[in-house]
Design a protein around this motif. Structure first.
Motif, short mmCIF file in Angstrom:
data_model
loop_
_atom_site.label_atom_id
_atom_site.label_comp_id
_atom_site.label_asym_id
_atom_site.label_seq_id
_atom_site.Cartn_x
_atom_site.Cartn_y
_atom_site.Cartn_z
N TYR A 30 39.05 35.79 29.16
CA TYR A 30 38.21 35.72 30.37
C TYR A 30 38.68 36.78 31.38
N LEU A 31 39.99 36.85 31.60
CA LEU A 31 40.54 37.80 32.57
C LEU A 31 40.31 39.24 32.13
N ASP A 32 40.46 39.53 30.84
CA ASP A 32 40.21 40.87 30.33
C ASP A 32 38.76 41.27 30.57
N TRP A 33 37.83 40.35 30.29
CA TRP A 33 36.40 40.63 30.48
C TRP A 33 36.13 40.93 31.96
N THR A 34 36.66 40.09 32.83
CA THR A 34 36.45 40.25 34.27
C THR A 34 37.07 41.56 34.76
N ASN A 35 38.26 41.88 34.32
CA ASN A 35 38.92 43.12 34.73
C ASN A 35 38.14 44.34 34.27
N ARG A 36 37.58 44.29 33.06
CA ARG A 36 36.80 45.41 32.54
C ARG A 36 35.57 45.64 33.43
N LEU A 37 34.87 44.57 33.78
CA LEU A 37 33.70 44.73 34.64
C LEU A 37 34.08 45.21 36.03
N ASP A 38 35.21 44.76 36.53
CA ASP A 38 35.69 45.22 37.82
C ASP A 38 35.97 46.73 37.78
N GLN A 39 36.60 47.19 36.72
CA GLN A 39 36.89 48.61 36.56
C GLN A 39 35.61 49.44 36.44
N GLU A 40 34.57 48.86 35.87
CA GLU A 40 33.28 49.55 35.75
C GLU A 40 32.49 49.54 37.06
N GLY A 41 32.98 48.79 38.05
CA GLY A 41 32.27 48.68 39.32
C GLY A 41 31.09 47.73 39.29
N ARG A 42 31.02 46.87 38.30
CA ARG A 42 29.89 45.94 38.15
C ARG A 42 30.19 44.54 38.69
N LEU A 43 31.45 44.18 38.80
CA LEU A 43 31.81 42.83 39.22
C LEU A 43 31.64 42.66 40.72
N ARG A 44 30.93 41.61 41.11
CA ARG A 44 30.78 41.27 42.52
C ARG A 44 31.70 40.10 42.88
N ALA A 45 31.73 39.07 42.04
CA ALA A 45 32.57 37.88 42.27
C ALA A 45 32.69 37.11 40.98
N SER A 46 33.77 36.37 40.85
CA SER A 46 33.99 35.51 39.68
C SER A 46 34.93 34.39 40.09
N HIS A 47 34.44 33.15 40.00
CA HIS A 47 35.26 32.02 40.44
C HIS A 47 34.97 30.78 39.61
N PRO A 48 36.01 30.02 39.31
CA PRO A 48 35.78 28.70 38.72
C PRO A 48 35.33 27.74 39.82
N LEU A 49 34.73 26.64 39.41
CA LEU A 49 34.33 25.61 40.35
C LEU A 49 35.15 24.35 40.09
N THR A 50 35.37 23.57 41.13
CA THR A 50 36.08 22.30 40.95
C THR A 50 35.23 21.37 40.10
N ARG A 51 35.85 20.38 39.53
CA ARG A 51 35.13 19.44 38.67
C ARG A 51 34.32 18.43 39.47
N THR A 52 34.64 18.26 40.73
CA THR A 52 33.93 17.30 41.56
C THR A 52 33.21 18.01 42.69
N GLY A 53 32.29 17.32 43.31
CA GLY A 53 31.55 17.87 44.42
C GLY A 53 30.72 16.78 45.06
N ARG A 54 29.74 17.17 45.82
CA ARG A 54 28.86 16.21 46.48
C ARG A 54 27.43 16.64 46.34
N LEU A 55 26.58 15.67 46.14
CA LEU A 55 25.14 15.89 46.09
C LEU A 55 24.55 15.36 47.39
N LEU A 56 23.81 16.21 48.09
CA LEU A 56 23.18 15.82 49.35
C LEU A 56 21.70 15.60 49.13
N ARG A 57 21.17 14.55 49.73
CA ARG A 57 19.74 14.28 49.69
C ARG A 57 19.28 13.89 51.09
N ALA A 58 18.11 14.39 51.43
CA ALA A 58 17.50 14.02 52.71
C ALA A 58 16.38 13.04 52.45
#
Length: 119
Positions: A30-58
């Motif tokens: 995963y890191l190699d792939w991300t680093n390659r895209l970063d070197q190519e100038g194509r990567l904007r952001a890459s982040h894992p997400l937590t396993r929990t969160g919240r769902l909002l409803r109005a």
């Protein structure tokens, strides 16, 4: 050039049987792939997400929240990557090389220039 987001989906249990060595090797891929895209100038952001969160409803003026992961299927979104590409075909080709595909699909969407754009 437009930006595209890749939502990394997987079944929650898809990585449970990896040995520590396998998990480390996957992380390195995963890191190699991300680093390659970063070197190519194509990567904007890459982040894992937590396993929990919240769902909002109005409901009128009332706001309700629910804790947990919130999926309609057995898949969870475990992270996201944004890249720049000429078009969907190029974005698909780039995301098609990501090692995550071993564990689940990647949903690719163009980040709209305007609100709710269809293109």
């Amino acid at each position: 050039m437009p930006d595209y987001i890749g939502l990394l989906r997987r079944e929650e249990r898809s990585v449970e049987n990896l040995s520590p060595d396998e998990a480390q090797r996957v992380l390195e891929l995963y890191l190699d792939w991300t680093n390659r895209l970063d070197q190519e100038g194509r990567l904007r952001a890459s982040h894992p997400l937590t396993r929990t969160g919240r769902l909002l409803r109005a409901d009128g003026d009332a706001l309700s929240t629910t804790d947990g992961p919130h999926t309609e299927s057995a898949e969870i979104v475990g992270g996201y990557i944004t890249i720049t590409a000429d078009d969907y075909d190029q974005a698909t080709k780039i995301f098609g090389t990501h090692p995550h595909l071993r564990f689940g699909p990647i949903e690719v969407r163009r980040i709209a220039d305007e609100s709710c754009s269809e293109e």
